[in-house]
Design a protein around this motif. Sequence first.
Motif, PDB file in Angstrom:
ATOM      1  N   VAL A 160       0.861  -1.186   0.000  1.00 18.24           N
ATOM      2  CA  VAL A 160       0.000   0.000   0.000  1.00 18.24           C
ATOM      3  C   VAL A 160       0.894   1.231   0.000  1.00 18.24           C
ATOM      4  N   GLY A 161       0.665   2.131  -0.943  1.00 21.15           N
ATOM      5  CA  GLY A 161       1.402   3.385  -1.017  1.00 21.15           C
ATOM      6  C   GLY A 161       0.465   4.557  -0.789  1.00 21.15           C
ATOM      7  N   ILE A 162       0.895   5.524   0.016  1.00 21.46           N
ATOM      8  CA  ILE A 162       0.086   6.704   0.327  1.00 21.46           C
ATOM      9  C   ILE A 162       0.892   7.946   0.002  1.00 21.46           C
ATOM     10  N   ILE A 163       0.311   8.867  -0.767  1.00 22.78           N
ATOM     11  CA  ILE A 163       0.950  10.141  -1.097  1.00 22.78           C
ATOM     12  C   ILE A 163       0.041  11.262  -0.617  1.00 22.78           C
ATOM     13  N   ILE A 164       0.602  12.132   0.257  1.00 25.13           N
ATOM     14  CA  ILE A 164      -0.183  13.235   0.822  1.00 25.13           C
ATOM     15  C   ILE A 164       0.597  14.531   0.656  1.00 25.13           C
ATOM     16  N   PRO A 165       0.272  15.366  -0.334  1.00 23.78           N
ATOM     17  CA  PRO A 165       0.935  16.668  -0.474  1.00 23.78           C
ATOM     18  C   PRO A 165       0.606  17.570   0.714  1.00 23.78           C
ATOM     19  N   GLY A 166       1.638  18.254   1.221  1.00 26.73           N
ATOM     20  CA  GLY A 166       1.421  19.186   2.313  1.00 26.73           C
ATOM     21  C   GLY A 166       1.519  18.587   3.691  1.00 26.73           C
ATOM     22  N   VAL A 167       1.921  17.335   3.801  1.00 27.51           N
ATOM     23  CA  VAL A 167       2.014  16.649   5.089  1.00 27.51           C
ATOM     24  C   VAL A 167       3.417  16.084   5.250  1.00 27.51           C
ATOM     25  N   LYS A 168       3.939  16.155   6.469  1.00 28.16           N
ATOM     26  CA  LYS A 168       5.296  15.696   6.736  1.00 28.16           C
ATOM     27  C   LYS A 168       5.333  14.297   7.337  1.00 28.16           C
ATOM     28  N   GLU A 169       4.379  13.987   8.222  1.00 26.09           N
ATOM     29  CA  GLU A 169       4.343  12.700   8.899  1.00 26.09           C
ATOM     30  C   GLU A 169       3.019  11.997   8.630  1.00 26.09           C
ATOM     31  N   LEU A 170       3.051  10.680   8.703  1.00 29.68           N
ATOM     32  CA  LEU A 170       1.847   9.893   8.502  1.00 29.68           C
ATOM     33  C   LEU A 170       0.874  10.159   9.655  1.00 29.68           C
ATOM     34  N   PRO A 171      -0.362  10.550   9.355  1.00 32.70           N
ATOM     35  CA  PRO A 171      -1.336  10.830  10.414  1.00 32.70           C
ATOM     36  C   PRO A 171      -1.560   9.619  11.320  1.00 32.70           C
ATOM     37  N   LYS A 172      -1.887   9.891  12.595  1.00 29.14           N
ATOM     38  CA  LYS A 172      -2.047   8.834  13.582  1.00 29.14           C
ATOM     39  C   LYS A 172      -3.145   7.851  13.219  1.00 29.14           C
ATOM     40  N   SER A 173      -4.219   8.344  12.617  1.00 27.38           N
ATOM     41  CA  SER A 173      -5.330   7.457  12.261  1.00 27.38           C
ATOM     42  C   SER A 173      -4.898   6.401  11.245  1.00 27.38           C
ATOM     43  N   LEU A 174      -3.983   6.784  10.323  1.00 26.70           N
ATOM     44  CA  LEU A 174      -3.491   5.824   9.333  1.00 26.70           C
ATOM     45  C   LEU A 174      -2.542   4.821   9.979  1.00 26.70           C
ATOM     46  N   LYS A 175      -1.717   5.304  10.913  1.00 33.73           N
ATOM     47  CA  LYS A 175      -0.820   4.391  11.627  1.00 33.73           C
ATOM     48  C   LYS A 175      -1.617   3.336  12.382  1.00 33.73           C
ATOM     49  N   LYS A 176      -2.698   3.765  13.011  1.00 35.87           N
ATOM     50  CA  LYS A 176      -3.524   2.828  13.774  1.00 35.87           C
ATOM     51  C   LYS A 176      -4.168   1.795  12.867  1.00 35.87           C
ATOM     52  N   ALA A 177      -4.650   2.238  11.698  1.00 36.36           N
ATOM     53  CA  ALA A 177      -5.283   1.309  10.754  1.00 36.36           C
ATOM     54  C   ALA A 177      -4.299   0.264  10.261  1.00 36.36           C
ATOM     55  N   LEU A 178      -3.030   0.665  10.080  1.00 35.25           N
ATOM     56  CA  LEU A 178      -2.015  -0.254   9.565  1.00 35.25           C
ATOM     57  C   LEU A 178      -1.543  -1.275  10.591  1.00 35.25           C
ATOM     58  N   GLN A 179      -1.945  -1.118  11.835  1.00 33.27           N
ATOM     59  CA  GLN A 179      -1.594  -2.120  12.847  1.00 33.27           C
ATOM     60  C   GLN A 179      -2.392  -3.412  12.657  1.00 33.27           C
ATOM     61  N   GLN A 180      -3.498  -3.332  11.900  1.00 27.89           N
ATOM     62  CA  GLN A 180      -4.326  -4.502  11.593  1.00 27.89           C
ATOM     63  C   GLN A 180      -4.714  -5.266  12.871  1.00 27.89           C
ATOM     64  N   ASP A 181      -5.196  -4.517  13.865  1.00 24.30           N
ATOM     65  CA  ASP A 181      -5.601  -5.129  15.130  1.00 24.30           C
ATOM     66  C   ASP A 181      -6.720  -6.137  14.889  1.00 24.30           C
ATOM     67  N   GLY A 182      -6.565  -7.321  15.490  1.00 21.37           N
ATOM     68  CA  GLY A 182      -7.574  -8.365  15.347  1.00 21.37           C
ATOM     69  C   GLY A 182      -7.525  -9.085  14.019  1.00 21.37           C
ATOM     70  N   MET A 183      -6.488  -8.784  13.210  1.00 23.35           N
ATOM     71  CA  MET A 183      -6.365  -9.409  11.889  1.00 23.35           C
ATOM     72  C   MET A 183      -4.921  -9.869  11.683  1.00 23.35           C
ATOM     73  N   SER A 184      -4.453 -10.742  12.554  1.00 22.34           N
ATOM     74  CA  SER A 184      -3.068 -11.211  12.503  1.00 22.34           C
ATOM     75  C   SER A 184      -2.818 -12.041  11.247  1.00 22.34           C
ATOM     76  N   VAL A 185      -1.590 -11.958  10.727  1.00 24.06           N
ATOM     77  CA  VAL A 185      -1.183 -12.710   9.535  1.00 24.06           C
ATOM     78  C   VAL A 185      -0.057 -13.660   9.931  1.00 24.06           C
ATOM     79  N   TYR A 186      -0.151 -14.900   9.457  1.00 21.59           N
ATOM     80  CA  TYR A 186       0.831 -15.927   9.807  1.00 21.59           C
ATOM     81  C   TYR A 186       1.418 -16.562   8.550  1.00 21.59           C
ATOM     82  N   PHE A 187       2.670 -16.962   8.669  1.00 24.22           N
ATOM     83  CA  PHE A 187       3.307 -17.770   7.639  1.00 24.22           C
ATOM     84  C   PHE A 187       3.364 -19.205   8.167  1.00 24.22           C
ATOM     85  N   VAL A 188       2.742 -20.135   7.435  1.00 22.92           N
ATOM     86  CA  VAL A 188       2.662 -21.529   7.870  1.00 22.92           C
ATOM     87  C   VAL A 188       3.351 -22.396   6.828  1.00 22.92           C
TER      88      VAL A 188
END
Length: 481
Positions: A160-188
């Motif tokens: 996933v790539g995000i481009i935001i003109p006029g912003v220096k840091e990734l907003p907190k709401s996006l960081k939280k979404a990318l944590q994928q809470d409750g949606m763990s991924v496993y390699f088996v």
Amino acid sequence: MAHHCCVPFCKNDARYDREKLLSFHSFPKDENLRKEWTMKIKRDEGPLFRIRKHTKVCSAHFKATDFKRTLTGRRDLRKGAVPSMFKWVSKSLEHHQPRAHHNVQNTTNQQSVHTERSNMAAKMVNTYRSGKLILDVSKSSEKDNKCDKFILSHYFNFSVGIIIPGVKELPKSLKKALQQDGMSVYFVKQVPLSLLISPFFLENFCRKGRLYMMSHGTKIDTEDCVALLPSGKLVMNLTKDTYERLGLEGKKSQFHDTRHHRYVVILNLLDASFAPGKKTYERVKWAFTDRLNLFYNMLVSWIPHSCDVSSSSVSTFFETHGLFSVLVGLKDKTNTFTDIKVPIVNSQEPNGTVESCDFEDLFDWLGSVSCDCINSDDLNGFLPLYEASDKILTNCLSYETRGFILPQTVQKLLHDLKDIVVDQNLPFVALTVHGFNDTPTTWDTREHGFQNNGDNLYTYVIFPDGTSWCYTAIGAFDTFI
């Protein structure tokens, strides 16, 4: 003198127009209008193209309303007319009522631009095509059902790539979404397909949650690739040798040729007939155990329907059967550009105007930013061909994360970006999603076109007025949801 049309891909020539159905028109003398003509026909004046008095554009590239008849019956262009009908644009933004057979409701908040696509899975609204780059224009006032269906049916997302003109840091709401809470991924490691059709697995995981599984480390053009979709369908893209030894019913891949003998088998594990003791189930069980015992390294994620159940239960299940399972995360990368010029974009004019760039130029700019080659001072950098804003933005954030990204995460990111672009009054924001190269499907069960331009990505550009552009880059024979 016999004239011919100078528009790319147009073969119209006055010598072969025996019925005189075409007319050929010179470029306007007004510099601004001439510039708009050259932009529309996608040609730049230079050593390979010079506009002379015999350089013409044929009438096939103008609308009927662009013409007027003289007293002598001659067809002339109206003042200010601009060519707009091309092979790379299916329809203009001209408003019209939908035909009855489209079965699409027309609303006051939605421009009605409908095009027929016999090779598409569904009719599409507000759509422009340039090769296999497809643009869909929508308003936030419309229902989000179509957008959500589009995102949630693209099951296997690699980056996933995000481009935001006029912003220096990734907003907190996006960081939280990318944590994928409750949606763990496993390699088996080395998962036997026979385990995926066991009654316990079907009942407790396939039926009681959304399961995402795909083979990892296999090449779709030379090896076997499998995926278990949240709909309960097991999709197997197999070589000829595996298919014949397996003994299950399937069909030839649409990319089957003399170099690639491939077959596709799709099993609905949630079908009523797929149960122990039933003919279909016993046939598949025999194929997966006695006939050919297939094992694959797999990426796995399970989202249970019940909040009281942990998504890690699927990892525990595999571990109890002696399989190695490890939690995997995401790897991210951030670039911040300073003093960057952002192209002028009119959200209501995807084909561009004299003052604004078109959707293809914006797509090129987004690609140059994501690839970190936007610096036009560098001879190896990106040389912009679009209209650039005079406003210099202090920062432009380019963020990318890679791993196994679930469609629910992408959905949350898009909704958060819609709020960000309005709250911070930004010119636009962009979200680009790439699917895995070797997944057997793109959207839902649609086969991935790996052989010819096997692109498997889409980009959303969101504007503060509520308009969004959705680019879709698909393979030459891929179908679209």
